[in-house]
Design a protein around this motif. Structure first.
Motif, PDB file in Angstrom:
ATOM      1  N   LEU A   1       0.835  -1.203   0.000  1.00  0.00           N
ATOM      2  CA  LEU A   1       0.000   0.000   0.000  1.00  0.00           C
ATOM      3  C   LEU A   1       0.867   1.249   0.000  1.00  0.00           C
ATOM      4  CD1 LEU A   1      -2.565  -1.219   2.657  1.00  0.00           C
ATOM      5  CD2 LEU A   1      -3.141  -0.617   0.310  1.00  0.00           C
ATOM      6  N   LYS A   2       0.558   2.157  -0.917  1.00  0.00           N
ATOM      7  CA  LYS A   2       1.296   3.422  -0.930  1.00  0.00           C
ATOM      8  C   LYS A   2       0.639   4.386   0.061  1.00  0.00           C
ATOM      9  CE  LYS A   2       2.309   3.086  -5.911  1.00  0.00           C
ATOM     10  NZ  LYS A   2       1.221   2.132  -6.293  1.00  0.00           N
ATOM     11  N   GLU A   3       1.314   5.501   0.294  1.00  0.00           N
ATOM     12  CA  GLU A   3       0.784   6.563   1.146  1.00  0.00           C
ATOM     13  C   GLU A   3      -0.619   6.949   0.684  1.00  0.00           C
ATOM     14  OE1 GLU A   3       2.860   8.033   3.598  1.00  0.00           O
ATOM     15  OE2 GLU A   3       1.028   8.999   4.341  1.00  0.00           O
ATOM     16  N   GLY A   4      -1.563   6.978   1.622  1.00  0.00           N
ATOM     17  CA  GLY A   4      -2.920   7.410   1.270  1.00  0.00           C
ATOM     18  C   GLY A   4      -3.824   6.318   0.737  1.00  0.00           C
ATOM     19  N   GLU A   5      -3.268   5.140   0.469  1.00  0.00           N
ATOM     20  CA  GLU A   5      -4.106   4.050  -0.030  1.00  0.00           C
ATOM     21  C   GLU A   5      -4.752   3.320   1.140  1.00  0.00           C
ATOM     22  OE1 GLU A   5      -1.610   1.814  -2.740  1.00  0.00           O
ATOM     23  OE2 GLU A   5      -2.230   3.094  -4.412  1.00  0.00           O
ATOM     24  N   LYS A   6      -5.960   2.797   0.883  1.00  0.00           N
ATOM     25  CA  LYS A   6      -6.721   2.196   1.964  1.00  0.00           C
ATOM     26  C   LYS A   6      -7.216   0.806   1.587  1.00  0.00           C
ATOM     27  CE  LYS A   6      -8.846   6.721   2.959  1.00  0.00           C
ATOM     28  NZ  LYS A   6      -8.782   7.291   1.605  1.00  0.00           N
ATOM     29  N   ILE A   7      -7.885   0.177   2.582  1.00  0.00           N
ATOM     30  CA  ILE A   7      -8.499  -1.114   2.309  1.00  0.00           C
ATOM     31  C   ILE A   7      -9.962  -1.053   2.758  1.00  0.00           C
ATOM     32  CG2 ILE A   7      -6.259  -2.201   2.693  1.00  0.00           C
ATOM     33  CD1 ILE A   7      -8.976  -3.187   5.055  1.00  0.00           C
ATOM     34  N   PHE A   8     -10.815  -1.833   2.066  1.00  0.00           N
ATOM     35  CA  PHE A   8     -12.234  -1.905   2.420  1.00  0.00           C
ATOM     36  C   PHE A   8     -12.407  -3.147   3.278  1.00  0.00           C
ATOM     37  CE2 PHE A   8     -16.687  -0.864   1.791  1.00  0.00           C
ATOM     38  CZ  PHE A   8     -17.346  -2.074   1.938  1.00  0.00           C
ATOM     39  N   LEU A   9     -12.880  -2.962   4.513  1.00  0.00           N
ATOM     40  CA  LEU A   9     -12.898  -4.057   5.477  1.00  0.00           C
ATOM     41  C   LEU A   9     -14.290  -4.599   5.767  1.00  0.00           C
ATOM     42  CD1 LEU A   9     -11.493  -5.811   7.654  1.00  0.00           C
ATOM     43  CD2 LEU A   9     -11.815  -3.901   9.240  1.00  0.00           C
TER      44      LEU A   9
ATOM     45  N   GLU B   1      -2.815  -0.571  13.813  1.00  0.00           N
ATOM     46  CA  GLU B   1      -1.533  -0.743  14.520  1.00  0.00           C
ATOM     47  C   GLU B   1      -0.413  -1.096  13.547  1.00  0.00           C
ATOM     48  OE1 GLU B   1      -1.898  -3.727  17.548  1.00  0.00           O
ATOM     49  OE2 GLU B   1      -2.901  -2.367  18.946  1.00  0.00           O
ATOM     50  N   CYS B   2      -0.778  -1.743  12.429  1.00  0.00           N
ATOM     51  CA  CYS B   2       0.216  -2.126  11.427  1.00  0.00           C
ATOM     52  C   CYS B   2       0.328  -1.088  10.327  1.00  0.00           C
ATOM     53  CB  CYS B   2      -0.163  -3.469  10.793  1.00  0.00           C
ATOM     54  SG  CYS B   2       0.116  -4.858  11.887  1.00  0.00           S
ATOM     55  N   GLY B   3      -0.321   0.064  10.518  1.00  0.00           N
ATOM     56  CA  GLY B   3      -0.213   1.135   9.540  1.00  0.00           C
ATOM     57  C   GLY B   3      -1.109   0.991   8.330  1.00  0.00           C
ATOM     58  N   VAL B   4      -2.145   0.154   8.450  1.00  0.00           N
ATOM     59  CA  VAL B   4      -3.063  -0.031   7.321  1.00  0.00           C
ATOM     60  C   VAL B   4      -4.401   0.630   7.660  1.00  0.00           C
ATOM     61  CG1 VAL B   4      -4.345  -1.727   5.967  1.00  0.00           C
ATOM     62  CG2 VAL B   4      -1.981  -2.204   6.646  1.00  0.00           C
ATOM     63  N   GLU B   5      -4.841   1.558   6.796  1.00  0.00           N
ATOM     64  CA  GLU B   5      -6.082   2.273   7.065  1.00  0.00           C
ATOM     65  C   GLU B   5      -7.274   1.565   6.427  1.00  0.00           C
ATOM     66  OE1 GLU B   5      -6.137   6.387   5.850  1.00  0.00           O
ATOM     67  OE2 GLU B   5      -8.269   6.584   6.378  1.00  0.00           O
TER      68      GLU B   5
ATOM     69  N   THR C   1     -25.596   4.414  -9.073  1.00  0.00           N
ATOM     70  CA  THR C   1     -24.797   5.628  -8.972  1.00  0.00           C
ATOM     71  C   THR C   1     -23.743   5.534  -7.878  1.00  0.00           C
ATOM     72  OG1 THR C   1     -26.553   6.496  -7.589  1.00  0.00           O
ATOM     73  CG2 THR C   1     -26.572   7.168  -9.909  1.00  0.00           C
ATOM     74  N   PHE C   2     -23.540   4.328  -7.333  1.00  0.00           N
ATOM     75  CA  PHE C   2     -22.550   4.163  -6.264  1.00  0.00           C
ATOM     76  C   PHE C   2     -21.149   4.411  -6.810  1.00  0.00           C
ATOM     77  CE2 PHE C   2     -20.450   2.703  -2.587  1.00  0.00           C
ATOM     78  CZ  PHE C   2     -19.518   1.737  -2.923  1.00  0.00           C
ATOM     79  N   GLN C   3     -20.443   5.352  -6.197  1.00  0.00           N
ATOM     80  CA  GLN C   3     -19.079   5.671  -6.608  1.00  0.00           C
ATOM     81  C   GLN C   3     -18.120   5.219  -5.518  1.00  0.00           C
ATOM     82  OE1 GLN C   3     -17.764   6.491  -9.303  1.00  0.00           O
ATOM     83  NE2 GLN C   3     -19.655   6.893 -10.419  1.00  0.00           N
ATOM     84  N   PRO C   4     -17.313   4.206  -5.797  1.00  0.00           N
ATOM     85  CA  PRO C   4     -16.395   3.751  -4.763  1.00  0.00           C
ATOM     86  C   PRO C   4     -15.244   4.725  -4.524  1.00  0.00           C
ATOM     87  CG  PRO C   4     -16.729   2.091  -6.473  1.00  0.00           C
ATOM     88  CD  PRO C   4     -17.297   3.371  -6.984  1.00  0.00           C
ATOM     89  N   ASP C   5     -14.575   4.583  -3.412  1.00  0.00           N
ATOM     90  CA  ASP C   5     -13.408   5.386  -3.050  1.00  0.00           C
ATOM     91  C   ASP C   5     -12.217   4.887  -3.872  1.00  0.00           C
ATOM     92  OD1 ASP C   5     -11.063   6.298  -1.823  1.00  0.00           O
ATOM     93  OD2 ASP C   5     -11.891   6.182   0.197  1.00  0.00           O
ATOM     94  N   PRO C   6     -11.648   5.736  -4.734  1.00  0.00           N
ATOM     95  CA  PRO C   6     -10.572   5.273  -5.620  1.00  0.00           C
ATOM     96  C   PRO C   6      -9.267   4.934  -4.914  1.00  0.00           C
ATOM     97  CG  PRO C   6     -10.890   7.640  -5.835  1.00  0.00           C
ATOM     98  CD  PRO C   6     -11.988   7.154  -4.953  1.00  0.00           C
ATOM     99  N   THR C   7      -9.148   5.268  -3.620  1.00  0.00           N
ATOM    100  CA  THR C   7      -7.894   4.943  -2.915  1.00  0.00           C
ATOM    101  C   THR C   7      -7.925   3.540  -2.313  1.00  0.00           C
ATOM    102  OG1 THR C   7      -8.655   5.880  -0.820  1.00  0.00           O
ATOM    103  CG2 THR C   7      -7.518   7.375  -2.340  1.00  0.00           C
ATOM    104  N   VAL C   8      -9.061   2.844  -2.477  1.00  0.00           N
ATOM    105  CA  VAL C   8      -9.164   1.486  -1.932  1.00  0.00           C
ATOM    106  C   VAL C   8      -8.475   0.499  -2.865  1.00  0.00           C
ATOM    107  CG1 VAL C   8     -10.788  -0.423  -1.512  1.00  0.00           C
ATOM    108  CG2 VAL C   8     -11.250   1.857  -0.570  1.00  0.00           C
ATOM    109  N   LYS C   9      -7.464  -0.211  -2.347  1.00  0.00           N
ATOM    110  CA  LYS C   9      -6.688  -1.142  -3.168  1.00  0.00           C
ATOM    111  C   LYS C   9      -6.937  -2.609  -2.831  1.00  0.00           C
ATOM    112  CE  LYS C   9      -5.094   2.173  -5.438  1.00  0.00           C
ATOM    113  NZ  LYS C   9      -5.747   2.420  -6.733  1.00  0.00           N
ATOM    114  N   PHE C  10      -7.422  -2.860  -1.604  1.00  0.00           N
ATOM    115  CA  PHE C  10      -7.712  -4.224  -1.183  1.00  0.00           C
ATOM    116  C   PHE C  10      -9.120  -4.278  -0.606  1.00  0.00           C
ATOM    117  CE2 PHE C  10      -3.752  -6.676  -1.187  1.00  0.00           C
ATOM    118  CZ  PHE C  10      -2.785  -5.694  -1.271  1.00  0.00           C
ATOM    119  N   VAL C  11      -9.735  -5.449  -0.734  1.00  0.00           N
ATOM    120  CA  VAL C  11     -10.939  -5.775   0.039  1.00  0.00           C
ATOM    121  C   VAL C  11     -10.530  -6.896   0.979  1.00  0.00           C
ATOM    122  CG1 VAL C  11     -13.192  -6.907  -0.061  1.00  0.00           C
ATOM    123  CG2 VAL C  11     -12.664  -5.034  -1.637  1.00  0.00           C
TER     124      VAL C  11
END
Lengths: 218, 282
Positions: free
Chosen positions: B91-99, B111-115, B132-142
């Motif tokens: 994950l790069k700076e600013g990238e997130k995951i959908f949990l 705690e591991c630095g993953v948002e 019309t659902f627009q996902p967050d483009p910074t999400v890289k993992f589900v």
């Protein structure tokens, strides 16, 4: 007769009625069903004299609370439909009813996806119910398309005896056309929905007729 | 069986059914761990598929049940921690995951630095709103774990992230059921995630047991290089013993949890050793 039901899960639909009819003569006075489904589904059941419990939002239960969970002994069926409020807690109660207390498990359908538009698919009822399927090891008895049970129920209510004079018209090979095949009736696929000619070529199940739209029936 | 303590230097233990059952310690477990922890040449690592607790909370549970804490929190591994470590360097700076998981899991990730975004309760969305659902483009993992609040709405967002936007889908485990007691089974994480599995046509990458990815992550953090000196001890043939087989390490099944001798006979995967309980390691 032409059966024009699409069976899509939006409000009241024919599969809800079919489930109600399947169960109502098997339930004695005071017996109920545990419903994983919408308020629309519970209304259809009520109109058919079937009392549902369990639908709606469930307070999340701590796993250990399930040690002392006592199910309602009057529940004889567990019924699955499209349920936007199905969570692990509700699924677990259903699982206990079926696995431990012998409730019969039926569902409206098992469509894994449904198309929202030409580019966007959404998880369908089959996906919503997949957790219970996985935990139980089976889907329960499918009442809606493509199950022939659905046809039997409709045929009985409408006094249809000559299958050779029945035509099913639908856009979905896996539900509508398979339903016709399973029920022993002819079918026509229309290209105004999810199926295109290429899909028919690649499909194991073939319709009797291929039409661009229902307008061609005239 | 003193020879087992001599034959291996790294001991991986599953927790429930091995060291304790709920809040009850297995007889001899406390003494065994204390003996091993006192030896400089031995390493003890707890490996659990339960993704709901942070390492600190897992250690609290160890203290509550066994009466002492693990001296090094890095020796407490959950599938949640493993997922966080799997992703963090990708994950790069600013990238997130959908949990799809618990608040505990989101804390582990943080705690591991993953948002993480998406965890918790989702307002039910009308199906047509998804047009019309627009996902967050910074999400890289589900990421999928045990999620008591997973509904069709949340599952559908995850499905769109993976199917349309190319997010990589990983999960903690795929256990279909978990035993609550000897008579009552409950649907497990695999059942919670089954809808997404069914809609996607695959389970995503399994990070926890029985995946060898879990072992690779543990081995990397602890500098374990000699697999022949590692023993996995667990009560579940499909997760613990299969995990050992997949990872190329020896295993011991204990009969204090879900497995009984008959199950070993009928199983395709066989443990290296069969023990009545961990106490027999001493």
């Amino acid at each position: 007769a032409a059966l024009g039901h699409t069976g899509k899960s939006s409000g009241i639909n024919a599969e809800y009625g079919a489930c109600a009819m399947y169960m109502r003569h098997q339930l004695k006075e005071g017996e109920k069903i545990f419903l994983m489904g919408s308020n629309g589904f519970s209304s259809v059941l009520k109109e058919c004299g079937v009392e549902a419990v369990g639908h709606g939002v469930h307070e999340p239960m701590d796993l250990h609370s399930f040690s002392t969970f006592q199910p309602d002994p009057t529940v004889k069926f567990v019924v699955g439909g499209f349920d936007p409020q199905l969570t692990h807690t509700k699924m677990t109660k259903a699982f206990i009813y079926v696995r431990e207390f012998g409730a019969e498990y039926i569902c409206t359908n098992q469509d894994l996806v449904c198309p929202l538009s030409s580019s966007r698919l959404l998880p369908g009822t089959g996906a919503v119910l997949a957790g219970l399927t996985a935990a139980l090891g089976h889907t329960g008895k499918v009442i809606g398309k493509p199950s022939p049970i659905f046809f039997d129920i409709v045929a009985r209510e409408h006094g249809i005896t000559d299958k050779s004079r029945v035509l099913m018209v639908g856009d979905n090979l896996l539900t509508d056309i398979q339903f016709a095949a399973n029920s022993g009736i002819d079918s026509a696929v229309v290209y105004t929905g999810v199926t295109k000619p290429k899909d028919v070529t690649e499909s194991a199940v073939k319709p009797t007729y291929c039409l661009n739209s229902v307008a061609e029936l005239l | 069986m003193n020879s087992l303590l001599d034959r291996y230097d790294v001991f991986l233990f599953d927790c429930d059914g091995v060291l304790w059952t709920g809040l009850e310690p297995i007889v001899g477990a406390k003494k065994l761990l204390q003996v091993l922890l006192a030896r400089e040449d031995k390493t003890v690592i707890l490996v659990t598929n339960n993704s709901t607790k942070t390492r600190a909370l897992l250690n609290d549970h160890v203290k509550k049940v066994l009466g002492f804490s693990m001296p090094d929190e890095r020796c407490l591994y959950s599938s949640g921690v493993a997922c966080a470590m799997y992703m963090r360097h990708q994950l790069k700076e600013g990238e997130k995951i959908f949990l799809m998981g618990s608040n505990g899991f989101s804390s582990v990730l943080k705690e591991c630095g993953v948002e993480a975004v998406g965890h918790g309760v989702h307002e039910p969305m009308d199906l047509h709103s998804f047009s019309t659902f627009q996902p967050d483009p910074t999400v890289k993992f589900v990421v999928g774990g045990f999620d008591p609040q997973l509904t069709h709405t949340k599952m559908t967002k995850a499905f769109i992230y993976v199917r349309e936007f190319g997010a990589e889908y990983i999960c903690t485990n795929q256990d279909l059921v978990c035993p609550l007691s000897s008579s009552r089974l409950l649907p497990g994480t695999g059942a919670v995630l089954a809808g997404l599995t069914a809609a996607l046509g695959h389970t995503g990458k399994v990070i926890g047991k029985p995946s060898p990815i879990f072992f690779d992550i543990v081995a990397r953090e602890h500098g374990i290089t000699d697999k022949s000196r590692v023993l996995m001890v667990g009560d579940n043939l499909l997760t613990d013993i299969q995990f050992a087989a997949n990872s190329g390490i020896d295993s011991a099944v204990v009969y204090t949890g879900v497995t009984k001798p008959k199950d070993v006979t009928e199983s395709a995967v066989k443990p290296t050793y069969c023990l009545n309980s961990v106490a027999e390691l001493l």
